[in-house]
Write a protein that holds these residues in place. Structure first.
Motif, short mmCIF file in Angstrom:
data_model
loop_
_atom_site.label_atom_id
_atom_site.label_comp_id
_atom_site.label_asym_id
_atom_site.label_seq_id
_atom_site.Cartn_x
_atom_site.Cartn_y
_atom_site.Cartn_z
N ALA A 80 0.83 -1.20 0.00
CA ALA A 80 0.00 0.00 0.00
C ALA A 80 0.87 1.25 0.00
O ALA A 80 2.00 1.24 0.48
CB ALA A 80 -0.92 -0.01 1.22
N ARG A 118 -6.42 -7.82 -5.85
CA ARG A 118 -5.82 -6.55 -5.45
C ARG A 118 -6.03 -5.48 -6.52
O ARG A 118 -6.31 -4.32 -6.19
CB ARG A 118 -4.33 -6.75 -5.18
CG ARG A 118 -4.04 -7.59 -3.95
CD ARG A 118 -2.56 -7.76 -3.70
NE ARG A 118 -1.90 -6.50 -3.41
CZ ARG A 118 -0.62 -6.39 -3.06
NH1 ARG A 118 0.13 -7.48 -2.96
NH2 ARG A 118 -0.10 -5.23 -2.81
N ARG A 163 -8.24 -2.01 -5.95
CA ARG A 163 -7.59 -0.72 -6.15
C ARG A 163 -8.34 0.12 -7.18
O ARG A 163 -8.55 1.32 -6.99
CB ARG A 163 -6.13 -0.94 -6.58
CG ARG A 163 -5.33 0.33 -6.73
CD ARG A 163 -3.85 0.02 -6.91
NE ARG A 163 -3.60 -0.91 -7.99
CZ ARG A 163 -3.20 -2.17 -7.84
NH1 ARG A 163 -3.01 -2.65 -6.63
NH2 ARG A 163 -3.00 -2.95 -8.89
N ASP A 166 -6.03 0.04 -1.42
CA ASP A 166 -4.73 -0.50 -1.82
C ASP A 166 -3.98 -1.16 -0.66
O ASP A 166 -2.90 -1.72 -0.86
CB ASP A 166 -3.86 0.58 -2.48
CG ASP A 166 -3.41 1.64 -1.49
OD1 ASP A 166 -3.96 1.69 -0.38
OD2 ASP A 166 -2.50 2.42 -1.84
#
Length: 307
Positions: free
Chosen positions: A19, A283, A287, A293
């Protein structure tokens, strides 16, 4: 066997693919809060003294509000200084929640002030008291000028919940000063002293309305609620729709720091060998669709086996 000492800062570091959020606040300047605090505290003393001399509830209410503002600004400044500290081995999330905590405490203090103003106003409506309108008018006008200056200073640096809470306090205080001006003018011209408690109640209601929003926001953040901009159910549905995902459970979404959501959860897949591409797909989806994130997921193969 000798073990190499572990550097705690390495545990907090974000590597490629991690992140992008920060566990501390580095870019915010405390100069605006410090200047606002000095101005507010100085005039709060003036209003407290003249409020009791003139026997005006509107002016005393405004003085009390300015004292509360000074405390709010002091807490905001302290919280921002604390929030700049990086995470440690004892506080792995850092100290960014200090701002929300200070905002929450500020709002509770404002509620106490509203209750006191309401009680005093009712007492004065039942038993009117003499008020020196001329003093109220002059001091309240000076107070409004100070509040306008402080509000302008804070409005240029309102990127944190705590600074916004302090700004709400100052704007409420500006309304209090305007009400005190009106009260002083009415009493000075007509001698109608009931204007003082009536306008005080009006200001208390305005303060209550503005404070409730910040109180809800800070409480939601402290309780690790799902960010308002994120649909928790839709996030789970979108994760379950990713190719290779059989089920999603034990999912939690919250804000690590304001504006930086995080997610943890368990994902059931057909086999653990499929996990790397599935993880990347999940992921990427989180995002792009939901702005999340900071993701931590545990894979579980059909049948209960996990990594």
């Amino acid at each position: 066997m000798n073990y190499k000492p572990l550097d705690p800062s390495h545990l907090h570091a974000h590597l490629d693919g991690d992140a992008s959020h920060s566990h501390s606040i580095e870019a915010r300047s405390q100069k605006a809060l410090a200047v606002a605090l000095g101005l507010t505290l100085l005039f709060a003393v003036v209003e407290v003294i003249t409020g009791f001399i003139s026997n005006s509830l509107a002016l005393i209410s405004d003085a009390g509000h300015m004292v509360t503002d000074a405390a709010a600004l002091g807490l905001a400044l302290l919280a921002q200084l604390i929030a700049k500290r990086p995470p440690s081995a004892r506080h792995s999330f850092g100290f960014v929640r200090a701002e929300a905590l200070a905002a929450f405490v500020n709002c509770l203090a404002m509620l106490g002030l509203v209750a006191w103003i309401g009680y005093e106003a009712v007492q004065r409506l039942i038993h009117p008291e003499h008020v020196q309108g001329g003093i109220v008018l002059v001091v309240a006008a000076l107070g409004a000028s100070i509040n306008l200056l402080v509000a302008w200073i804070l409005s240029r640096n309102n990127d944190s919940i705590n600074t916004r809470a302090a700004l709400v306090n100052v704007m409420g205080d500006l309304l209090g000063s305007l009400a005190a001006i009106a009260s002083g003018a009415i009493i000075y011209v007509t001698g109608w002293v009931q204007a003082d408690p009536i306008l005080s109640i009006f200001v208390a209601l305005l303060i209550l309305r503005s404070t409730s929003g910040i109180l809800r926001e800070s409480y939601h953040f402290l309780m690790e609620g799902v960010p308002h901009a994120i649909d928790y159910v839709q996030v789970g549905a979108d994760m379950a729709a990713v190719d290779g995902v059989l089920a999603v459970h034990d999912m939690h979404v919250w804000d690590m720091s304001p504006g930086h959501p995080a997610l943890i959860g368990h994902i059931e897949i057909r086999s653990l060998e499929e996990w790397p591409p599935v993880l990347e797909a999940v992921r990427a989806m989180l995002r792009e669709r939901h702005g999340i994130d900071h993701v931590t997921l545990q894979p579980e193969a059909a049948g209960g086996k996990s990594l």
